[in-house]
Design a protein around this motif. Structure first.
Motif, PDB file in Angstrom:
ATOM      1  N   LEU A   1      87.267  97.778 -46.175  1.00 19.46           N
ATOM      2  CA  LEU A   1      86.593  99.079 -46.032  1.00 19.46           C
ATOM      3  C   LEU A   1      86.170  99.626 -47.399  1.00 19.46           C
ATOM      4  CD1 LEU A   1      88.889 100.772 -43.333  1.00 19.46           C
ATOM      5  CD2 LEU A   1      86.571  99.879 -43.011  1.00 19.46           C
ATOM      6  N   GLN A   2      86.999  99.412 -48.416  1.00 22.82           N
ATOM      7  CA  GLN A   2      86.660  99.904 -49.756  1.00 22.82           C
ATOM      8  C   GLN A   2      85.486  99.128 -50.356  1.00 22.82           C
ATOM      9  OE1 GLN A   2      90.587  99.696 -51.592  1.00 22.82           O
ATOM     10  NE2 GLN A   2      90.823 101.899 -51.380  1.00 22.82           N
ATOM     11  N   ILE A   3      85.432  97.828 -50.080  1.00 21.79           N
ATOM     12  CA  ILE A   3      84.287  97.034 -50.554  1.00 21.79           C
ATOM     13  C   ILE A   3      83.004  97.514 -49.886  1.00 21.79           C
ATOM     14  CG2 ILE A   3      83.241  94.725 -50.496  1.00 21.79           C
ATOM     15  CD1 ILE A   3      86.067  93.581 -50.879  1.00 21.79           C
ATOM     16  N   VAL A   4      83.081  97.790 -48.590  1.00 21.69           N
ATOM     17  CA  VAL A   4      81.912  98.321 -47.860  1.00 21.69           C
ATOM     18  C   VAL A   4      81.483  99.657 -48.461  1.00 21.69           C
ATOM     19  CG1 VAL A   4      81.118  99.243 -45.643  1.00 21.69           C
ATOM     20  CG2 VAL A   4      82.441  97.122 -45.703  1.00 21.69           C
ATOM     21  N   ALA A   5      82.467 100.518 -48.795  1.00 18.94           N
ATOM     22  CA  ALA A   5      82.155 101.813 -49.413  1.00 18.94           C
ATOM     23  C   ALA A   5      81.416 101.618 -50.737  1.00 18.94           C
ATOM     24  CB  ALA A   5      83.440 102.616 -49.632  1.00 18.94           C
ATOM     25  N   GLY A   6      81.842 100.619 -51.505  1.00 18.03           N
ATOM     26  CA  GLY A   6      81.168 100.337 -52.773  1.00 18.03           C
ATOM     27  C   GLY A   6      79.756  99.831 -52.564  1.00 18.03           C
ATOM     28  N   TRP A   7      79.573  98.943 -51.570  1.00 22.74           N
ATOM     29  CA  TRP A   7      78.235  98.431 -51.269  1.00 22.74           C
ATOM     30  C   TRP A   7      77.303  99.546 -50.783  1.00 22.74           C
ATOM     31  CZ3 TRP A   7      80.134  93.465 -48.295  1.00 22.74           C
ATOM     32  CH2 TRP A   7      80.467  92.486 -49.236  1.00 22.74           C
ATOM     33  N   LEU A   8      77.877 100.522 -50.076  1.00 26.03           N
ATOM     34  CA  LEU A   8      77.077 101.659 -49.598  1.00 26.03           C
ATOM     35  C   LEU A   8      76.886 102.719 -50.684  1.00 26.03           C
ATOM     36  CD1 LEU A   8      78.591 102.144 -46.008  1.00 26.03           C
ATOM     37  CD2 LEU A   8      76.412 101.071 -46.622  1.00 26.03           C
ATOM     38  N   ARG A   9      77.420 102.439 -51.867  1.00 30.27           N
ATOM     39  CA  ARG A   9      77.276 103.306 -53.038  1.00 30.27           C
ATOM     40  C   ARG A   9      77.858 104.701 -52.788  1.00 30.27           C
ATOM     41  NH1 ARG A   9      74.430 100.457 -56.422  1.00 30.27           N
ATOM     42  NH2 ARG A   9      74.092 102.153 -57.912  1.00 30.27           N
ATOM     43  N   LEU A  10      79.024 104.738 -52.124  1.00 31.44           N
ATOM     44  CA  LEU A  10      79.656 106.026 -51.839  1.00 31.44           C
ATOM     45  C   LEU A  10      80.337 106.624 -53.062  1.00 31.44           C
ATOM     46  CD1 LEU A  10      81.194 105.455 -48.268  1.00 31.44           C
ATOM     47  CD2 LEU A  10      78.969 106.392 -48.906  1.00 31.44           C
ATOM     48  N   GLY A  11      80.389 105.853 -54.153  1.00 26.99           N
ATOM     49  CA  GLY A  11      80.960 106.396 -55.382  1.00 26.99           C
ATOM     50  C   GLY A  11      80.201 107.617 -55.878  1.00 26.99           C
ATOM     51  N   VAL A  12      78.911 107.717 -55.514  1.00 26.96           N
ATOM     52  CA  VAL A  12      78.105 108.861 -55.964  1.00 26.96           C
ATOM     53  C   VAL A  12      78.565 110.157 -55.320  1.00 26.96           C
ATOM     54  CG1 VAL A  12      76.064 107.439 -56.403  1.00 26.96           C
ATOM     55  CG2 VAL A  12      76.349 108.513 -54.159  1.00 26.96           C
ATOM     56  N   LEU A  13      79.381 110.076 -54.260  1.00 25.46           N
ATOM     57  CA  LEU A  13      79.869 111.295 -53.613  1.00 25.46           C
ATOM     58  C   LEU A  13      80.748 112.118 -54.551  1.00 25.46           C
ATOM     59  CD1 LEU A  13      80.735 110.015 -50.007  1.00 25.46           C
ATOM     60  CD2 LEU A  13      78.727 111.302 -50.743  1.00 25.46           C
ATOM     61  N   MET A  14      81.224 111.504 -55.644  1.00 22.78           N
ATOM     62  CA  MET A  14      82.044 112.244 -56.609  1.00 22.78           C
ATOM     63  C   MET A  14      81.281 113.425 -57.214  1.00 22.78           C
ATOM     64  SD  MET A  14      85.180 111.847 -57.205  1.00 22.78           S
ATOM     65  CE  MET A  14      85.269 112.656 -58.797  1.00 22.78           C
ATOM     66  N   ARG A  15      79.945 113.355 -57.201  1.00 25.54           N
ATOM     67  CA  ARG A  15      79.176 114.455 -57.779  1.00 25.54           C
ATOM     68  C   ARG A  15      79.318 115.738 -56.954  1.00 25.54           C
ATOM     69  NH1 ARG A  15      73.137 112.053 -56.903  1.00 25.54           N
ATOM     70  NH2 ARG A  15      74.114 110.421 -58.144  1.00 25.54           N
ATOM     71  N   PHE A  16      79.810 115.606 -55.706  1.00 24.69           N
ATOM     72  CA  PHE A  16      80.011 116.790 -54.866  1.00 24.69           C
ATOM     73  C   PHE A  16      81.386 117.417 -55.089  1.00 24.69           C
ATOM     74  CE2 PHE A  16      76.848 114.287 -52.488  1.00 24.69           C
ATOM     75  CZ  PHE A  16      75.838 115.232 -52.415  1.00 24.69           C
ATOM     76  N   VAL A  17      82.203 116.778 -55.917  1.00 20.90           N
ATOM     77  CA  VAL A  17      83.520 117.339 -56.227  1.00 20.90           C
ATOM     78  C   VAL A  17      83.390 118.162 -57.508  1.00 20.90           C
ATOM     79  CG1 VAL A  17      85.934 116.802 -56.740  1.00 20.90           C
ATOM     80  CG2 VAL A  17      84.651 115.363 -55.154  1.00 20.90           C
ATOM     81  N   SER A  18      83.628 119.468 -57.396  1.00 18.75           N
ATOM     82  CA  SER A  18      83.404 120.363 -58.533  1.00 18.75           C
ATOM     83  C   SER A  18      84.491 120.191 -59.592  1.00 18.75           C
ATOM     84  CB  SER A  18      83.382 121.820 -58.060  1.00 18.75           C
ATOM     85  OG  SER A  18      84.671 122.223 -57.626  1.00 18.75           O
ATOM     86  N   ARG A  19      84.211 120.684 -60.783  1.00 14.14           N
ATOM     87  CA  ARG A  19      85.165 120.625 -61.883  1.00 14.14           C
ATOM     88  C   ARG A  19      86.453 121.368 -61.521  1.00 14.14           C
ATOM     89  NH1 ARG A  19      86.712 117.495 -65.529  1.00 14.14           N
ATOM     90  NH2 ARG A  19      84.526 116.918 -65.651  1.00 14.14           N
ATOM     91  N   SER A  20      86.340 122.475 -60.768  1.00 16.42           N
ATOM     92  CA  SER A  20      87.529 123.248 -60.366  1.00 16.42           C
ATOM     93  C   SER A  20      88.445 122.410 -59.485  1.00 16.42           C
ATOM     94  CB  SER A  20      87.111 124.512 -59.607  1.00 16.42           C
ATOM     95  OG  SER A  20      86.286 125.320 -60.402  1.00 16.42           O
ATOM     96  N   VAL A  21      87.852 121.598 -58.589  1.00 18.14           N
ATOM     97  CA  VAL A  21      88.656 120.734 -57.706  1.00 18.14           C
ATOM     98  C   VAL A  21      89.358 119.658 -58.536  1.00 18.14           C
ATOM     99  CG1 VAL A  21      88.604 119.112 -55.769  1.00 18.14           C
ATOM    100  CG2 VAL A  21      87.152 121.147 -55.723  1.00 18.14           C
ATOM    101  N   VAL A  22      88.641 119.049 -59.476  1.00 17.70           N
ATOM    102  CA  VAL A  22      89.229 118.011 -60.329  1.00 17.70           C
ATOM    103  C   VAL A  22      90.395 118.592 -61.138  1.00 17.70           C
ATOM    104  CG1 VAL A  22      88.829 116.439 -62.273  1.00 17.70           C
ATOM    105  CG2 VAL A  22      87.091 116.684 -60.486  1.00 17.70           C
ATOM    106  N   THR A  23      90.192 119.795 -61.698  1.00 22.12           N
ATOM    107  CA  THR A  23      91.254 120.450 -62.473  1.00 22.12           C
ATOM    108  C   THR A  23      92.465 120.734 -61.597  1.00 22.12           C
ATOM    109  OG1 THR A  23      89.593 121.488 -63.910  1.00 22.12           O
ATOM    110  CG2 THR A  23      91.808 122.410 -63.960  1.00 22.12           C
TER     111      THR A  23
END
Length: 494
Positions: A101-123
């Motif tokens: 499932l993680q390989i499929v996520a990488g092929w679907l380029r879901l890593g770009v979803l990190m841009r929807f996580v705000s700096r406040s959430v990361v902190t």
């Protein structure tokens, strides 16, 4: 030429620092891997094999040099019920499916979803993890004899003061070696790594999970595999972003998704549990001088060598020494600046950060905390953007008409304000609505425009909408009803 440059940069640019940092990480991984195995309800060697395997594979397949991946607490918490109800073999099968499932996520380029996580959430995520790392050390301290506190204090003293003498050797490594020597020389009766569980005495072997290959097995493991895949990628993407900041270098998030999947498949085939990136260990690695892929490879190889061939020595390491290292990680991971910024940053950012921390600490579930943080960020953002909408108007045609100018974003959060900005009771012949400086985003916005046009027409006023952008026009043409036959009757329910 480019391959040679990449090889030198990722593997050979920092050989000494990477090897020493890998040794420190390997020592810190041992008690954690054992503890996480106990949490998941499996034999300690399952976590140790997983940590060795994932660390080695991710060194080659991952997208973030210098990041450490292994068996983690977040993943272990998800496995508890599966192991209890169905046993180890189903966990190994779920680990393989997690990797797929993680390989499929990488092929679907879901890593770009990190841009929807705000700096406040990361902190908030980082602060919560620092608190959880510290809380995980408390069982070793509560009710312990005074000598344990003295050892931990001495360990912290070495960790923070030794770099003043020299930075040639990582201070956490010095802490572990010195405290182990002191404990053995004085014969101190305190908990050691050996008390955590039996260390494996053989290399892992290749095996396929002993489960029936049918739909029922898939039904059992799929929900767990999906949760493990999501939690693993979430923690890995967060960790990659944090290491990006610590080292001021970029990383390939989609390659990291695929790499985590490949590592988990390898772990499952060698009798290990699923794992992901570890913020605590990655911080130890970076703070100890690890920067390249060699540090992750070294951590995995040293881990295997120590537990299999040097087990008698590793068993002697006092837990107090590793507690001191993890307390250092906790202090180094926590964003102390975020406390000062609580009063400076917008209230919405502070609420998101605090909410993320509270949910993660309360549930011990990183995914839930991040979900709440992202949800609150979205709500606050929608509220802010919705308030930016402005509708100006001026009389035209000697009082017989009115021109409205819409400026801003029309969507679900601003649709009501958009409708309320028009005066439908004014007795005029025609209305011009200029939307050249506006954008209609969703069905709610289309419905709002329909209502405005219909209400004016019901009062006998002619309406013309001008300046529609191409993107807005596509949405309006497809879903609006005000320009369709019998629109007024449909809209008013006649």
């Amino acid at each position: 030429m480019q391959l040679k440059t990449s090889l030198r940069q990722n593997w050979l640019a920092n050989i000494r620092g990477d090897l020493l940092a890998g040794l420190v990480v390997a020592l810190a991984l041992i008690p954690e891997a054992i503890a996480f195995s106990i949490i998941a309800g499996v034999d300690p060697k399952i976590g140790l094999y997983a940590s060795f395997c994932i660390a080695v594979v991710i060194a080659f397949a991952g997208g973030r040099p210098g990041m450490i991946s292994a068996a983690t607490g977040a993943m272990a918490l998800v496995m508890v019920t599966l192991v209890k109800d169905h046993g180890l073999q189903y966990l190994l099968a779920a680990t393989l499916l997690t990797g797929v499932l993680q390989i499929v996520a990488g092929w679907l380029r879901l890593g770009v979803l990190m841009r929807f996580v705000s700096r406040s959430v990361v902190t908030g995520f980082v602060n919560a993890l620092a608190i959880l790392i510290f809380m995980a050390q408390l069982p070793e301290l509560i009710g312990a004899p005074w000598v344990v506190y003295a050892m931990v204090a001495a360990g912290l003293g070495i960790i923070y003061l030794f770099p003043l003498l020299t930075k040639a050797v990582p201070s956490p490594l010095v802490c572990i070696v010195v405290l182990t020597g002191v404990a053995m020389a004085l014969g101190l009766d305190i908990r050691t790594v050996g008390d955590m569980g039996q260390l494996p005495d053989s290399l892992p072997v290749f095996l396929l999970p002993d489960v029936p290959l049918n739909l029922q097995t898939l039904q059992i493991i799929f929900p767990y595999a999906l949760t493990l895949a999501v939690v693993g990628l979430l923690e890995s993407m967060m960790t990659a972003s944090i290491v990006d900041d610590l080292t001021d270098t970029p990383s390939n998030k989609n390659r990291e998704c695929v790499g985590q999947g490949v590592a988990n498949i390898a772990s499952g085939l060698l009798g290990g549990m699923a794992g992901c990136a570890m913020i605590g260990q990655s911080v130890i690695n970076v703070k100890s001088g690890g920067r390249g892929r060699l540090s992750a490879l070294a951590a995995g190889v040293f881990l295997l060598i120590m537990v299999v061939f040097l087990g008698q020595w590793v068993k002697q390491i006092p837990m107090a020494a590793l507690v001191a290292v993890m307390v250092m990680v906790s202090i180094g991971t926590f964003s102390w600046e975020s406390l000062k910024n609580l009063g400076k940053h917008p209230p919405s950012s502070s609420v998101v950060m605090v909410a993320t921390v509270l949910v993660v600490v309360a549930t011990h579930d990183l995914a839930k905390g991040v979900f709440v943080g992202v949800l609150l960020s979205g709500i606050f953002f929608a509220h802010k953007v919705g308030r930016v909408l402005r509708v100006d108007s001026e009389s035209t045609g000697e009082g017989q008409g009115r021109a409205y100018t819409v400026v801003g974003q029309v969507f679900f959060a601003s649709a009501d304000n958009f409708i309320a900005s028009f005066d439908f009771k004014e007795v005029i012949q025609n209305v011009h609505i200029d939307v050249s400086r506006a954008h209609f985003w969703d069905i709610t916005a289309v419905n709002a425009l329909d209502k405005v046009v219909m209400k004016f027409r019901r009062e006998g006023t002619a309406v013309e909408v001008i300046g529609m952008s191409e993107a807005s026009a596509t949405l309006i043409d497809k879903f609006a009803v005000h320009d369709k036959p019998d629109a007024v009757e449909r809209m008013m329910g006649h």
